[in-house]
Design a protein around this motif. Structure first.
Motif, mmCIF file in Angstrom:
data_model
loop_
_atom_site.group_PDB
_atom_site.id
_atom_site.type_symbol
_atom_site.label_atom_id
_atom_site.label_comp_id
_atom_site.label_asym_id
_atom_site.label_seq_id
_atom_site.Cartn_x
_atom_site.Cartn_y
_atom_site.Cartn_z
ATOM 1 N N GLN A 121 55.838 -35.524 0.266
ATOM 2 C CA GLN A 121 56.190 -36.716 1.064
ATOM 3 C C GLN A 121 57.604 -36.972 1.300
ATOM 4 O OE1 GLN A 121 54.209 -39.156 2.857
ATOM 5 N NE2 GLN A 121 56.310 -39.755 3.292
ATOM 6 N N ALA B 188 58.213 -44.280 5.323
ATOM 7 C CA ALA B 188 57.611 -42.883 5.123
ATOM 8 C C ALA B 188 58.353 -41.608 6.264
ATOM 9 C CB ALA B 188 56.069 -42.972 5.350
ATOM 10 N N ASN C 177 62.328 -35.622 -0.844
ATOM 11 C CA ASN C 177 60.951 -35.255 -0.726
ATOM 12 C C ASN C 177 60.421 -35.609 -2.370
ATOM 13 O OD1 ASN C 177 59.972 -34.341 1.813
ATOM 14 N ND2 ASN C 177 61.848 -33.528 1.588
ATOM 15 N N THR D 125 52.061 -42.461 -0.487
ATOM 16 C CA THR D 125 52.228 -42.519 1.198
ATOM 17 C C THR D 125 51.991 -43.978 1.493
ATOM 18 O OG1 THR D 125 51.965 -40.170 1.141
ATOM 19 C CG2 THR D 125 52.045 -41.280 3.149
ATOM 20 N N ARG E 249 49.136 -39.128 -4.312
ATOM 21 C CA ARG E 249 49.668 -39.003 -3.207
ATOM 22 C C ARG E 249 49.395 -40.008 -1.943
ATOM 23 N NH1 ARG E 249 48.865 -33.848 -2.550
ATOM 24 N NH2 ARG E 249 47.113 -34.111 -0.907
ATOM 25 N N GLU E 250 48.164 -40.233 -2.118
ATOM 26 C CA GLU E 250 47.659 -41.102 -0.723
ATOM 27 C C GLU E 250 48.068 -42.472 -1.203
ATOM 28 O OE1 GLU E 250 43.524 -40.867 -0.145
ATOM 29 O OE2 GLU E 250 43.570 -43.071 0.974
ATOM 30 N N THR F 294 54.446 -46.339 3.836
ATOM 31 C CA THR F 294 54.009 -46.499 5.115
ATOM 32 C C THR F 294 54.226 -48.300 5.395
ATOM 33 O OG1 THR F 294 52.911 -44.546 5.083
ATOM 34 C CG2 THR F 294 52.325 -45.921 6.978
#
Ligand SMILES: Cc1ncc(COP(=O)(O)O)c(C=O)c1O
Length: 413
Positions: A110, A288, A266, A279, A275-276, A283
């Protein structure tokens, strides 16, 4: 400048040693560089107009191929929104495989504009106000600031300085990890400012203690490419599947290739749930996605600039030897710690008996050199100074001569 040449249909490759000229003195005046800006230093240190060997960027030109790639992109003339391409991810994957022997998957990556930004977002997402976050002082000072600014508690698992080197205090770490409010640990690997490259055994022991206590690890590996001699960086998450699943690894081409102003990093997160959530948090605050220049520079750096890196590391190592010789000749009681990684040697001035605050005053006000005072990295850093040696040797020489003259004057009093 240092180009390969073709003579009688044969390409003569310039000897690798001579390809780049790191002795070249390039003024950064008029470029708004934080490191060199007198007004900024005045506000930051209380003294402006210093010869700066502090903030961690290099006074070297970035690799020529990288500059060419950026120029080409500028010439296209349209700078709309962009997304990372397949080749961008592949460049990162290949780099970590080849340079660090770590196989990462595209999905784990990410983008974040910077490592400190990423650490902020991780703290906000994976802990609550009042929770504890472990750091290991003396350490990169934005860690403590970020934890405090987010209303979390700094838990200092102070490094032990013994036998001329820093070690992790595992007994204290166990106690801090066992506290119910401890949620995260920020590992600095390689460690800024003590210049250690952690060994597998040390990382394993640290990781196991964190895993047993359900503490997530943020592994800041921004200096991973800057190691010397036989010291090899071991990515924390590469040690075991369990470590991978319960960690965030922050990496960037910015220290490595001197492109910090391009804002590119990163975060490698193998665990899909973590991770979700990460992110989504990025966002939500619209950070992001990368800038065009971050994408171009990162891909080019990882694909085509390893040669430059190897040469810059050789030059920095020579600067370190110069620094060590300087202290051996002029101040043999001061101790220059081994430089295992980073370009930021850590020097113990305490044997001079001047006192930490007075030492820092003399370096800034009398020698007129901008170093990072050890106390900024935590109380245990008092009496040490961090010296950024990623600069042409003439600058290092001038800075050291100024420090020598000012200290000798003070010691004679
Ligand atoms: C350990 C460490 N982490 C993070 C950073 C800064 O990273 P970024 O500019 O990507 O926020 C630095 C810069 O010196 C550093 O030494």
């Amino acid at each position: 400048m240092f180009k390969d040449i073709t003579l009688k249909n044969v390409v003569f490759t310039m000897p690798k040693k001579n390809r780049y000229n790191f002795d070249e003195l390039i003024t950064r005046e008029g470029t708004d560089a934080i490191k060199w800006d007198a007004k900024f230093m005045e506000e930051y240190f209380g003294v402006g107009d210093l010869l700066p060997l502090w903030v961690a960027d290099m006074d070297f030109r970035a690799p020529e191929v990288l500059l060419q790639a950026l120029k080409k992109r500028v010439e296209h003339g349209i700078f709309g929104y962009t997304i990372p391409s397949e080749s961008y991810y592949q460049a990162i994957i290949n780099w970590f495989k080849q340079r660090h022997g770590w196989s990462i998957e595209k999905e784990w990556l990410q983008f974040a504009p910077g490592v400190v930004t990423a650490i902020n977002v991780i703290i906000q997402t994976f802990s609550k106000p009042g929770d504890g976050v472990i750091i290991q002082e003396p350490v990169y000072y934005p860690f403590a600031r970020t934890i405090k600014n987010n209303g979390r508690e700094v838990l200092n698992n102070e490094l032990l300085f013994s036998g001329g080197s820093y070690q992790i205090d595992f007994k204290d770490l166990k106690e801090k990890c066992a506290m119910p409010r401890t949620k995260l640990l920020i590992l600095c690997s390689p460690h800024n400012p003590v210049a250690r490259v952690w060994k597998t055994e040390e990382l394993k022991q640290l990781g196991e203690i964190c895993m047993e206590n359900n503490v997530l690890v943020i592994s800041d590996e921004i200096h991973c490419d800057i190691t010397f001699n036989n010291y090899k960086h071991i990515p924390f998450a590469s040690i075991s599947l369990e470590f991978a699943k319960r960690s965030f690894t922050c990496v960037a081409p910015t220290k490595t290739f001197n492109i910090a102003g391009l804002k590119s990093s990163n975060v490698i997160i193998p665990n899909p749930t973590l991770r979700e959530d990460f992110t989504t948090a990025l966002t939500n605050i619209s950070i992001a996605s990368p800038s065009i220049f971050a994408l171009v520079a990162t891909e080019t750096a990882y694909n085509s600039c390893e040669n430059w890196l190897n040469e810059v590391l050789a030059y920095i190592w020579d600067n370190y030897c110069f620094l060590k010789d300087f202290f051996a000749i002029n101040f043999p009681n001061c101790y220059v710690l081994p430089l295992e990684g980073t370009y930021l040697p850590w020097v113990d001035f305490r044997p001079l008996g001047i006192g930490a605050k007075e030492l820092d005053r003399i370096i800034k006000e009398e020698a007129k050199v901008g170093l990072d005072d050890g106390a900024m990295f935590g109380e245990s850093g008092a009496g040490f100074q961090r010296i950024n040696i990623a600069c042409p040797r003439e600058i290092l020489k001038e800075a050291l001569n100024r420090i020598r003259d000012a200290l000798i004057k003070r010691l004679k009093k």
